[in-house]
Design a protein around this motif. Sequence first.
Motif, PDB file in Angstrom:
ATOM      1  N   VAL A   1      44.663 -13.081  -7.136  1.00  0.00           N
ATOM      2  CA  VAL A   1      45.211 -13.272  -5.791  1.00  0.00           C
ATOM      3  C   VAL A   1      45.816 -11.962  -5.315  1.00  0.00           C
ATOM      4  O   VAL A   1      46.675 -11.382  -5.993  1.00  0.00           O
ATOM      5  CB  VAL A   1      46.285 -14.386  -5.787  1.00  0.00           C
ATOM      6  N   TYR A   2      45.376 -11.510  -4.140  1.00  0.00           N
ATOM      7  CA  TYR A   2      45.849 -10.252  -3.562  1.00  0.00           C
ATOM      8  C   TYR A   2      46.557 -10.553  -2.244  1.00  0.00           C
ATOM      9  O   TYR A   2      45.923 -11.015  -1.289  1.00  0.00           O
ATOM     10  CB  TYR A   2      44.681  -9.289  -3.326  1.00  0.00           C
ATOM     11  N   LYS A   3      47.866 -10.307  -2.193  1.00  0.00           N
ATOM     12  CA  LYS A   3      48.629 -10.570  -0.977  1.00  0.00           C
ATOM     13  C   LYS A   3      48.654  -9.333  -0.087  1.00  0.00           C
ATOM     14  O   LYS A   3      48.762  -8.192  -0.568  1.00  0.00           O
ATOM     15  CB  LYS A   3      50.073 -10.972  -1.317  1.00  0.00           C
ATOM     16  N   ASN A   4      48.577  -9.583   1.214  1.00  0.00           N
ATOM     17  CA  ASN A   4      48.572  -8.535   2.236  1.00  0.00           C
ATOM     18  C   ASN A   4      47.397  -7.575   2.050  1.00  0.00           C
ATOM     19  O   ASN A   4      47.508  -6.379   2.298  1.00  0.00           O
ATOM     20  CB  ASN A   4      49.885  -7.748   2.254  1.00  0.00           C
ATOM     21  N   HIS A   5      46.279  -8.129   1.648  1.00  0.00           N
ATOM     22  CA  HIS A   5      45.048  -7.342   1.470  1.00  0.00           C
ATOM     23  C   HIS A   5      43.862  -8.159   1.979  1.00  0.00           C
ATOM     24  O   HIS A   5      43.472  -9.146   1.342  1.00  0.00           O
ATOM     25  CB  HIS A   5      44.839  -6.988   0.001  1.00  0.00           C
ATOM     26  N   PRO A   6      43.308  -7.766   3.157  1.00  0.00           N
ATOM     27  CA  PRO A   6      43.823  -6.732   4.061  1.00  0.00           C
ATOM     28  C   PRO A   6      45.125  -7.173   4.729  1.00  0.00           C
ATOM     29  O   PRO A   6      45.582  -8.289   4.511  1.00  0.00           O
ATOM     30  CB  PRO A   6      42.684  -6.576   5.083  1.00  0.00           C
ATOM     31  N   THR A   7      45.686  -6.298   5.536  1.00  0.00           N
ATOM     32  CA  THR A   7      46.998  -6.542   6.128  1.00  0.00           C
ATOM     33  C   THR A   7      47.072  -7.908   6.806  1.00  0.00           C
ATOM     34  O   THR A   7      46.210  -8.273   7.605  1.00  0.00           O
ATOM     35  CB  THR A   7      47.334  -5.444   7.155  1.00  0.00           C
ATOM     36  N   GLY A   8      48.106  -8.669   6.433  1.00  0.00           N
ATOM     37  CA  GLY A   8      48.322  -9.978   7.030  1.00  0.00           C
ATOM     38  C   GLY A   8      47.468 -11.081   6.443  1.00  0.00           C
ATOM     39  O   GLY A   8      47.491 -12.207   6.940  1.00  0.00           O
ATOM     40  N   ASN A   9      46.736 -10.787   5.385  1.00  0.00           N
ATOM     41  CA  ASN A   9      45.829 -11.762   4.781  1.00  0.00           C
ATOM     42  C   ASN A   9      46.036 -11.842   3.279  1.00  0.00           C
ATOM     43  O   ASN A   9      46.675 -10.974   2.664  1.00  0.00           O
ATOM     44  CB  ASN A   9      44.367 -11.380   5.060  1.00  0.00           C
ATOM     45  N   ILE A  10      45.489 -12.889   2.693  1.00  0.00           N
ATOM     46  CA  ILE A  10      45.396 -13.030   1.241  1.00  0.00           C
ATOM     47  C   ILE A  10      43.920 -13.046   0.874  1.00  0.00           C
ATOM     48  O   ILE A  10      43.110 -13.712   1.526  1.00  0.00           O
ATOM     49  CB  ILE A  10      46.074 -14.325   0.754  1.00  0.00           C
ATOM     50  N   THR A  11      43.557 -12.309  -0.158  1.00  0.00           N
ATOM     51  CA  THR A  11      42.193 -12.303  -0.673  1.00  0.00           C
ATOM     52  C   THR A  11      42.216 -12.858  -2.091  1.00  0.00           C
ATOM     53  O   THR A  11      43.078 -12.487  -2.892  1.00  0.00           O
ATOM     54  CB  THR A  11      41.604 -10.890  -0.671  1.00  0.00           C
ATOM     55  N   VAL A  12      41.277 -13.745  -2.390  1.00  0.00           N
ATOM     56  CA  VAL A  12      41.189 -14.383  -3.701  1.00  0.00           C
ATOM     57  C   VAL A  12      39.789 -14.173  -4.259  1.00  0.00           C
ATOM     58  O   VAL A  12      38.798 -14.337  -3.537  1.00  0.00           O
ATOM     59  CB  VAL A  12      41.491 -15.897  -3.599  1.00  0.00           C
ATOM     60  N   THR A  13      39.708 -13.802  -5.534  1.00  0.00           N
ATOM     61  CA  THR A  13      38.415 -13.678  -6.208  1.00  0.00           C
ATOM     62  C   THR A  13      38.422 -14.552  -7.458  1.00  0.00           C
ATOM     63  O   THR A  13      39.469 -14.859  -8.031  1.00  0.00           O
ATOM     64  CB  THR A  13      38.105 -12.228  -6.607  1.00  0.00           C
ATOM     65  N   ASN A  14      37.231 -14.940  -7.890  1.00  0.00           N
ATOM     66  CA  ASN A  14      37.107 -15.774  -9.080  1.00  0.00           C
ATOM     67  C   ASN A  14      35.667 -15.719  -9.570  1.00  0.00           C
ATOM     68  O   ASN A  14      34.768 -15.233  -8.870  1.00  0.00           O
ATOM     69  CB  ASN A  14      37.510 -17.217  -8.773  1.00  0.00           C
ATOM     70  N   ASN A  15      35.446 -16.232 -10.760  1.00  0.00           N
ATOM     71  CA  ASN A  15      34.119 -16.255 -11.363  1.00  0.00           C
ATOM     72  C   ASN A  15      33.881 -17.638 -11.950  1.00  0.00           C
ATOM     73  O   ASN A  15      34.565 -18.041 -12.893  1.00  0.00           O
ATOM     74  CB  ASN A  15      34.010 -15.185 -12.453  1.00  0.00           C
ATOM     75  N   PHE A  16      32.956 -18.392 -11.380  1.00  0.00           N
ATOM     76  CA  PHE A  16      32.587 -19.695 -11.917  1.00  0.00           C
ATOM     77  C   PHE A  16      31.216 -20.083 -11.377  1.00  0.00           C
ATOM     78  O   PHE A  16      30.739 -19.508 -10.397  1.00  0.00           O
ATOM     79  CB  PHE A  16      33.627 -20.777 -11.566  1.00  0.00           C
ATOM     80  N   SER A  17      30.584 -21.044 -12.028  1.00  0.00           N
ATOM     81  CA  SER A  17      29.279 -21.545 -11.611  1.00  0.00           C
ATOM     82  C   SER A  17      28.257 -20.418 -11.434  1.00  0.00           C
ATOM     83  O   SER A  17      27.487 -20.400 -10.477  1.00  0.00           O
ATOM     84  CB  SER A  17      29.405 -22.354 -10.313  1.00  0.00           C
ATOM     85  N   MET A  18      28.291 -19.455 -12.371  1.00  0.00           N
ATOM     86  CA  MET A  18      27.317 -18.352 -12.407  1.00  0.00           C
ATOM     87  C   MET A  18      27.377 -17.460 -11.167  1.00  0.00           C
ATOM     88  O   MET A  18      26.394 -16.800 -10.832  1.00  0.00           O
ATOM     89  CB  MET A  18      25.895 -18.918 -12.578  1.00  0.00           C
ATOM     90  N   SER A  19      28.525 -17.450 -10.477  1.00  0.00           N
ATOM     91  CA  SER A  19      28.682 -16.612  -9.284  1.00  0.00           C
ATOM     92  C   SER A  19      30.077 -16.000  -9.270  1.00  0.00           C
ATOM     93  O   SER A  19      31.008 -16.512  -9.897  1.00  0.00           O
ATOM     94  CB  SER A  19      28.476 -17.425  -8.002  1.00  0.00           C
ATOM     95  N   HIS A  20      30.201 -14.910  -8.538  1.00  0.00           N
ATOM     96  CA  HIS A  20      31.484 -14.250  -8.335  1.00  0.00           C
ATOM     97  C   HIS A  20      31.886 -14.490  -6.881  1.00  0.00           C
ATOM     98  O   HIS A  20      31.196 -14.064  -5.957  1.00  0.00           O
ATOM     99  CB  HIS A  20      31.380 -12.765  -8.653  1.00  0.00           C
ATOM    100  N   TRP A  21      33.004 -15.183  -6.690  1.00  0.00           N
ATOM    101  CA  TRP A  21      33.400 -15.673  -5.384  1.00  0.00           C
ATOM    102  C   TRP A  21      34.550 -14.853  -4.813  1.00  0.00           C
ATOM    103  O   TRP A  21      35.381 -14.328  -5.545  1.00  0.00           O
ATOM    104  CB  TRP A  21      33.830 -17.136  -5.487  1.00  0.00           C
ATOM    105  N   ILE A  22      34.592 -14.811  -3.474  1.00  0.00           N
ATOM    106  CA  ILE A  22      35.695 -14.149  -2.790  1.00  0.00           C
ATOM    107  C   ILE A  22      35.920 -14.836  -1.448  1.00  0.00           C
ATOM    108  O   ILE A  22      34.968 -15.238  -0.774  1.00  0.00           O
ATOM    109  CB  ILE A  22      35.418 -12.638  -2.585  1.00  0.00           C
TER     110      ILE A  22
END
Length: 252
Positions: free
Chosen positions: A78-99
């Motif tokens: 979990v990345y807070k304020n990246h980009p500015t004013g947003n949250i970005t989340v990444t993960n890896n499941f079901s044979m894919s890399h999600w964002i």
Amino acid sequence: MEVDYVKHIVLDTINPQEDYCNTIMTLRIGRNTSAFFSPKKVWQDSLMHFNFDLEYQLHRKALAKGISSIGGREKERVYKNHPTGNITVTNNFSMSHWIYTELWEKPEWELTDSVAIHMGFRCQLAKSVYRGRVWFALFTDELPFSDGPWKLSGLPGLILKAWDIKGHYSFEAIGLRTENLQDVGIYNYLGFDFLMTSRDKYYEEWYKALHEDMGYKIAQSGAFGVKPESVPAPRKLPHRNFDFEEINYNHN
């Protein structure tokens, strides 16, 4: 600053005292952004990039002991304020890399008169209803960072401990560092092509992934030269009697 937390998750809400998982997570706080991640998983990713043979050997030894991954189960970042004013989340499941990226919606906290000492810091108790759960948090204004574990933030000080009212999730700080820190950023050592999605779709797909036999799915894809028709039926999976930290997503 970097803060290490123990993340406690109950994997069976019917049997919470017996079926749970504890993982060390790190909150890395920069001047304008922060990242919350499993340092063990980041270490595994870097090892796969810089010394794949060693990672492969360690992985095989772990499998022999019944351990599915040397990086642990926590892959979400979990990345807070990246980009500015947003949250970005990444993960890896079901044979894919999600964002996915969403507006940074901070919890609305109600301060209480309750105080406690945690790690030698004087803390105050706050309460919030956030993303479908009731959360409590102990924060300290002696550490003037309006941040905390996971997506929790928005208090006049650093959150050192947080838990939901049902006890399904908790985060407890166990260590602080202010020297020899790395930059806050999305470390993509293996050059993954992330699949952009929405928050609802992300949780829908992740929930489905928890209830499918991934080994069967990989074999059915023809990976490693396996003929799909020779693959046995999916195995019976362990129970998955739990939901995510936030539960206000589309459950279809």
